[in-house]
Design a protein around this motif. Sequence first.
Motif, mmCIF file in Angstrom:
data_model
loop_
_atom_site.group_PDB
_atom_site.id
_atom_site.type_symbol
_atom_site.label_atom_id
_atom_site.label_comp_id
_atom_site.label_asym_id
_atom_site.label_seq_id
_atom_site.Cartn_x
_atom_site.Cartn_y
_atom_site.Cartn_z
ATOM 1 N N UNK A 235 0.848 -1.188 0.000
ATOM 2 C CA UNK A 235 0.000 0.000 0.000
ATOM 3 C C UNK A 235 0.888 1.244 0.000
ATOM 4 N N UNK A 236 0.505 2.231 -0.816
ATOM 5 C CA UNK A 236 1.225 3.506 -0.876
ATOM 6 C C UNK A 236 0.272 4.625 -0.474
ATOM 7 N N UNK A 237 0.659 5.402 0.545
ATOM 8 C CA UNK A 237 -0.137 6.542 0.997
ATOM 9 C C UNK A 237 0.515 7.812 0.462
ATOM 10 N N UNK A 238 -0.212 8.533 -0.406
ATOM 11 C CA UNK A 238 0.311 9.761 -1.016
ATOM 12 C C UNK A 238 -0.371 10.969 -0.396
ATOM 13 N N UNK A 239 0.436 11.991 -0.089
ATOM 14 C CA UNK A 239 -0.077 13.205 0.553
ATOM 15 C C UNK A 239 0.703 14.401 0.028
ATOM 16 N N UNK A 240 0.005 15.527 -0.163
ATOM 17 C CA UNK A 240 0.704 16.760 -0.550
ATOM 18 C C UNK A 240 1.761 17.141 0.472
ATOM 19 N N UNK A 241 1.436 17.012 1.735
ATOM 20 C CA UNK A 241 2.338 17.358 2.841
ATOM 21 C C UNK A 241 2.734 18.830 2.793
ATOM 22 N N UNK A 242 1.757 19.682 2.581
ATOM 23 C CA UNK A 242 1.989 21.124 2.576
ATOM 24 C C UNK A 242 1.420 21.791 3.825
ATOM 25 N N UNK A 243 0.170 21.463 4.164
ATOM 26 C CA UNK A 243 -0.451 22.094 5.343
ATOM 27 C C UNK A 243 0.353 21.837 6.606
ATOM 28 N N UNK A 244 0.862 20.611 6.740
ATOM 29 C CA UNK A 244 1.589 20.255 7.956
ATOM 30 C C UNK A 244 2.868 21.083 8.118
ATOM 31 N N UNK A 245 3.396 21.593 7.003
ATOM 32 C CA UNK A 245 4.631 22.379 7.041
ATOM 33 C C UNK A 245 4.374 23.866 7.262
ATOM 34 N N UNK A 246 3.164 24.328 6.947
ATOM 35 C CA UNK A 246 2.891 25.768 6.976
ATOM 36 C C UNK A 246 1.890 26.188 8.039
ATOM 37 N N UNK A 247 1.109 25.232 8.574
ATOM 38 C CA UNK A 247 0.072 25.569 9.548
ATOM 39 C C UNK A 247 0.315 24.811 10.853
ATOM 40 N N UNK A 248 0.689 25.531 11.917
ATOM 41 C CA UNK A 248 0.955 24.864 13.201
ATOM 42 C C UNK A 248 -0.235 24.061 13.714
ATOM 43 N N UNK A 249 -1.456 24.537 13.453
ATOM 44 C CA UNK A 249 -2.628 23.820 13.950
ATOM 45 C C UNK A 249 -2.792 22.456 13.280
ATOM 46 N N UNK A 250 -2.293 22.337 12.037
ATOM 47 C CA UNK A 250 -2.343 21.046 11.342
ATOM 48 C C UNK A 250 -1.213 20.141 11.839
ATOM 49 N N UNK A 251 -0.026 20.722 11.999
ATOM 50 C CA UNK A 251 1.117 19.944 12.493
ATOM 51 C C UNK A 251 0.848 19.398 13.892
ATOM 52 N N UNK A 252 0.075 20.127 14.678
ATOM 53 C CA UNK A 252 -0.262 19.664 16.025
ATOM 54 C C UNK A 252 -1.128 18.408 15.966
ATOM 55 N N UNK A 253 -2.063 18.373 15.023
ATOM 56 C CA UNK A 253 -2.955 17.218 14.888
ATOM 57 C C UNK A 253 -2.239 16.049 14.221
ATOM 58 N N UNK A 254 -1.403 16.368 13.217
ATOM 59 C CA UNK A 254 -0.703 15.327 12.456
ATOM 60 C C UNK A 254 0.798 15.629 12.407
#
Length: 242
Positions: free
Chosen positions: A3-22
């Motif tokens: 299985x391959x999980x693909x993600x943009x991985x942009x919000x987690x780098x620019x939004x602290x509230x997203x990085x906190x959750x993930x």
Amino acid sequence: MRVLVWNEFRHEKTKPEVAKVYPDGIHGAIAGFLQSEQVEVMTATLDEEEHGLTEEVLERTDVLLWWGHVAHDEVQDEIIARVHKRVLEGMGLIVLHSGHFSKIFKRLMGTTCDLKWRVADERERLWVVDPSHPIVDGIGEYIELEKEEMYGEHFDIPAPDQLIFVSWFEGGEIFRSGCTYQRGKGRIFYFRPGHETYPTYHNPKIQRVIKNAVDWVKPEFGIATNYGKAEPLESISSKELK
């Protein structure tokens, strides 16, 4: 199963509230609960070479999960063509949340995939409308999410082969939140919940649905790549035309 999980991985780098959750990215969270003795999980992100979707990687992928949001246009068309070909050959595809606007989903659907949306910390209830389907094994009548982003009809997609979930939102809208399709030899499942600022992918029932979906979309008889000129299995006798 691979299985391959693909993600943009942009919000987690620019939004602290997203990085906190993930903190490990949405892809990391999904990969974490999918990994098992029976499932080998890989991850790939937008900013990797060829978006992490090289020929070699896709050739060893049975099921691809796709999460995208703000950078759909940055995904190279030639990579999308590569993924599209692989789906038609039999690779399973699970499109999550805002991946409805991804190039690969729109290409497979042949429509705009447009919809209404609103971010307002709304309660969402995902009703199971096909309780016999393997994707909802162990789920019960519905899934309740305390906070989610609203998606509303009309959702510009073809009529699903099977409609699995219909969502109701606190603001009054409904939405087709779980839809299956067959394209070529590949099975596709679109699953709506998963806004980046909410801990949706930590919810045990959401995890159960995704695990079930991975098992359902996987190729049953391998991925077919041997199209072309076919040699006869038996000798063919010459026949005189009368």
